[in-house]
Design an enzyme around this catalytic site. Sequence first.
Site, short mmCIF file in Angstrom:
data_model
loop_
_atom_site.label_atom_id
_atom_site.label_comp_id
_atom_site.label_asym_id
_atom_site.label_seq_id
_atom_site.Cartn_x
_atom_site.Cartn_y
_atom_site.Cartn_z
N SER A 73 0.85 -1.18 0.00
CA SER A 73 0.00 0.00 0.00
C SER A 73 0.89 1.25 0.00
O SER A 73 1.72 1.41 -0.89
CB SER A 73 -0.94 -0.04 1.21
N LYS A 125 -23.08 16.12 7.81
CA LYS A 125 -21.92 16.28 8.69
C LYS A 125 -21.58 14.99 9.42
O LYS A 125 -20.42 14.76 9.78
CB LYS A 125 -22.18 17.41 9.69
#
Length: 255
Positions: A73, A125
């Site tokens: 990764s 949110k």
Amino acid sequence: MPAALGRGSLSLSAIDGTLKKAFSVTGAKAVALAINSPGGSPVQSHLIFRRIRQLADEKKLPVIAYVEDIAASGGYMLACAADEIVADRSSILGSIGVVSATFGLDKAIARLGIDRRVYTAGTRKVTLDPFQPENGEDVEHLKTLQRDIHAFFIELVRERRGTRLTGGEELFSGLYWAGERSAALGLVDRIGTAHDDLVARFGEKVDIRPFEPGRSGFLRRRLFGATAGETSGLVDFDDVLAAIERRSLFSRYGL
């Protein structure tokens, strides 16, 4: 002149001084990177990548990456900053993908009779709040972000490895491979170790100077209490959580 990358949390601020020292050795012929990282922040990995390339171009020095246990990764992104990548037969490389993980705890708190109360300005949110039922639009938004980051990662690997890549789309599926298979796929240039490879390249009298970033206070202390000679010891929970996260990342690859 090996500079070690990935033994602690990945961040440019933690490694920049070490990189500058490694690239500033008078008469240096190359800079070697000792990489042992299962990944981490894609942003920090890319910032370190860019810094390595900036210093390599500025100093006109070739860069060789030597993979220890793992370069996966974000760790493989770091390896791609090198002009050549060398790995052990048992090293693990790849995992070119993007992952996000969380838990769904809304049913658990409902069984416990717990109400979740969140007040926001902005209708999205609390996107992907683990204490609320999963929202399909939130998941698709996350997947869009992942696809954008993944596309950038793929572009970077293809740019750096070029025609050396012999694998197809499986290279970018998130899978990972051991050293020899990685070499066959073009993720690695050759199998070897840092010392033997540098001697073969620069001769028996090669001067290998190691540079390592300083260790954090957490690594110098026991988890609870103080080391000998200290009057007190405090637990830095940011460091504790970072250590747990690193352990989790390495465990993903069976290490």
